[in-house]
Design an enzyme around this catalytic site. Structure first.
Site, mmCIF file in Angstrom:
data_model
loop_
_atom_site.group_PDB
_atom_site.id
_atom_site.type_symbol
_atom_site.label_atom_id
_atom_site.label_comp_id
_atom_site.label_asym_id
_atom_site.label_seq_id
_atom_site.Cartn_x
_atom_site.Cartn_y
_atom_site.Cartn_z
ATOM 1 N N ARG A 61 84.267 18.829 -23.946
ATOM 2 C CA ARG A 61 82.942 18.471 -23.423
ATOM 3 C C ARG A 61 81.962 19.629 -23.515
ATOM 4 O O ARG A 61 80.755 19.450 -23.541
ATOM 5 C CB ARG A 61 83.065 17.955 -21.975
ATOM 6 C CG ARG A 61 81.759 17.409 -21.414
ATOM 7 C CD ARG A 61 81.971 16.420 -20.263
ATOM 8 N NE ARG A 61 82.948 16.874 -19.298
ATOM 9 C CZ ARG A 61 82.737 17.830 -18.400
ATOM 10 N NH1 ARG A 61 81.569 18.431 -18.321
ATOM 11 N NH2 ARG A 61 83.703 18.180 -17.570
ATOM 12 N N ASP A 119 60.542 14.536 -32.797
ATOM 13 C CA ASP A 119 61.644 13.753 -33.364
ATOM 14 C C ASP A 119 61.436 13.713 -34.877
ATOM 15 O O ASP A 119 60.470 13.134 -35.373
ATOM 16 C CB ASP A 119 61.605 12.342 -32.742
ATOM 17 C CG ASP A 119 62.820 11.505 -33.116
ATOM 18 O OD1 ASP A 119 63.348 11.690 -34.231
ATOM 19 O OD2 ASP A 119 63.221 10.649 -32.304
ATOM 20 N N LYS A 165 71.367 8.721 -38.665
ATOM 21 C CA LYS A 165 70.396 8.334 -39.690
ATOM 22 C C LYS A 165 70.555 9.243 -40.914
ATOM 23 O O LYS A 165 71.662 9.366 -41.406
ATOM 24 C CB LYS A 165 68.994 8.356 -39.090
ATOM 25 C CG LYS A 165 68.902 7.703 -37.695
ATOM 26 C CD LYS A 165 69.142 6.207 -37.698
ATOM 27 C CE LYS A 165 69.286 5.622 -36.291
ATOM 28 N NZ LYS A 165 68.213 5.929 -35.355
HETATM 29 C C1 PLP Z 1 67.803 5.993 -33.980
HETATM 30 C C2 PLP Z 1 66.706 6.863 -33.483
HETATM 31 C C3 PLP Z 1 66.790 7.551 -32.258
HETATM 32 C C4 PLP Z 1 67.945 7.370 -31.302
HETATM 33 O O1 PLP Z 1 69.116 7.817 -31.828
HETATM 34 P P1 PLP Z 1 70.549 7.203 -31.371
HETATM 35 O O2 PLP Z 1 71.495 8.011 -32.163
HETATM 36 O O3 PLP Z 1 70.521 5.744 -31.701
HETATM 37 O O4 PLP Z 1 70.641 7.430 -29.907
HETATM 38 C C5 PLP Z 1 65.750 8.367 -31.884
HETATM 39 N N1 PLP Z 1 64.664 8.517 -32.655
HETATM 40 C C6 PLP Z 1 64.533 7.883 -33.823
HETATM 41 C C7 PLP Z 1 63.296 8.079 -34.622
HETATM 42 C C8 PLP Z 1 65.540 7.025 -34.286
HETATM 43 O O5 PLP Z 1 65.394 6.373 -35.438
#
Ligand code: PLP
Length: 398
Positions: free
Chosen positions: A62, A187, A212
């Site tokens: 963890r 992000d 992604k």
């Molecule tokens: C998918 C996504 C997230 C969240 O990520 P998870 O791994 O699903 O928690 C955050 N920001 C963007 C732009 C995303 O496409």
């Protein structure tokens, strides 16, 4: 090889059959998977040294593993940051960063076009913890500035928003944050460090969903935050205390995607531009949103900020609305209807039925999302096959 120790009885030797063994004289070429929840120490002095960071090492999963640490250093390097902390998901990383920056009585400002999960965190969870949030149009610098308060502790924005692909003016947003001493969290999931590195543009923290483009294979999950060491260590405490740590296997899986990230993003971008141009010539298609098209409102900004392409995400609206969308999706063969993004294969999602499901008509209108809108994650297949599949589906939709 201590499971073969001669003096031990069978039960003891079997119990120890899974203990770690070295690989021999030569080092493995790729990072091995350390699927071990705990590490064994030789002495109390050694455990002290690892806890106090006097010696390299790991204690308990963890708090981090060799695989999460390897991934963290690779992504920190790619984003040009001092340090990184991995989490079980993108949302785990975003939550850790927000809670590291803000607590009860504090205020957080975010783009109203932010990812749905981030939107939910801001509107449903943070207020329950006594954290005030304000959602603004990040395009409108005056509105962003007006939303900042003396107790604002973070500004959350995205390089490209979902699904309308608005381009965040990171240099100006970062300058605004800096002038007020408010950390700017970006992000970078849709663009990746291959196209843009927000830290170089003045941002304080970069976050990603590893599921992604960084992984790229839809077979590993996770999230990561990159930034200055002190801030990342504060976020790491949140990951450890709230228990959103990334497992070794997923960290290792994402690590298998990173070596091809630059090649993939270039291929995604090249194919997406061709697909966007094709879609904009189709009579059944109302509008096409792709930052690489000169018609996109963020095209000039994206051309200035991004290098080497505009990414793999394309949004477009079918004039026939939901009925046309249903026929279109049924008419697809190569392209999978799968509500995620960034796979090496082309996938499509229908925001009003998936990521933005259940939002009111007014909220959808404010987000510029209509019921004919589809979001395409253009893959790295031969682009002729992608275009042909879309052309076939368009015929069934008209
Ligand atoms: C998918 C996504 C997230 C969240 O990520 P998870 O791994 O699903 O928690 C955050 N920001 C963007 C732009 C995303 O496409």
């Amino acid at each position: 090889m201590d499971h073969t120790h001669r003096s031990w009885r069978l039960g003891t030797r079997l119990a120890r059959a899974g203990r770690a063994q070295g690989a021999g004289a030569a080092e493995p070429l790729v990072q091995p998977l350390y699927q071990s929840t705990v590490f064994a120490f030789e002495s109390v002095a050694q455990v002290d040294a690892v806890y106090d960071r006097q010696a390299a090492g790991h204690v308990y999963y963890r708090m981090g593993t060799p695989n999460t640490a390897a991934l963290e250093s690779a992504v920190a390097s790619a984003e040009g940051g001092e340090a990184a902390v991995a989490a079980a998901s993108g949302m785990g990383a975003i939550t850790a960063v927000v809670l590291a920056l803000a607590g009860q009585g504090d205020h957080v400002v975010a783009d109203r076009h932010a990812y749905g999960g981030t939107f939910g965190l801001l509107t449903q969870e943070l207020p329950r913890l006594g954290l005030d949030t304000a959602l603004v149009d990040a395009d409108d610098l005056t509105a962003v500035e007006a939303a900042l308060r003396p107790n604002t502790r973070a500004l959350l924005v995205e390089t490209l928003t979902n699904p309308t692909l608005r381009v965040g003016d990171i240099p100006r947003l970062a300058a605004l944050g800096r002038a007020r001493g408010i950390p700017v969290v970006v992000d970078n999931t849709f663009t990746t460090p291959v196209l843009v590195r927000p830290l170089d543009l003045g941002a304080d923290v970069v976050v990603h969903s590893l599921a992604k483009y960084l992984g790229g294979h839809s077979a590993g999950m996770g999230g990561i935050a990159v930034g200055r060491a002190a801030l990342i260590e504060a976020a790491r405490s949140k990951v450890v205390h709230f228990g959103s740590s990334l497992g070794s296997f997923d960290a290792w899986m994402v690590g298998q995607g990173l070596p091809t990230l630059a090649l993939r993003v270039r291929a995604h971008s090249q194919n997406a531009l061709i697909v966007a141009r094709f879609l904009s010539e189709q009579p059944a298609v109302g509008r096409v949103l792709y930052p690489g098209l000169p018609s996109h409102p963020g095209h000039a900004l994206a051309s200035r900020l991004f290098s080497g392409g505009f990414g793999g995400m394309v949004a477009f609206s079918l004039k026939g609305g939901r009925p046309a969308v249903e026929c279109f999706v049924n008419g697809l063969d190569l392209v999978a209807f799968a509500p995620s993004l960034a796979d090496v294969t082309t996938t499509i999602s229908y925001p009003v039925a998936t990521s933005h499901r259940g939002l009111s008509a007014a909220t959808l209108a404010a987000m510029d999302i209509d019921d004919g809108m589809l979001r395409l994650s253009v893959g790295i297949e031969d682009v002729g096959d992608i275009v042909a599949d879309l052309a076939t589906a368009l015929k069934s939709a008209t």
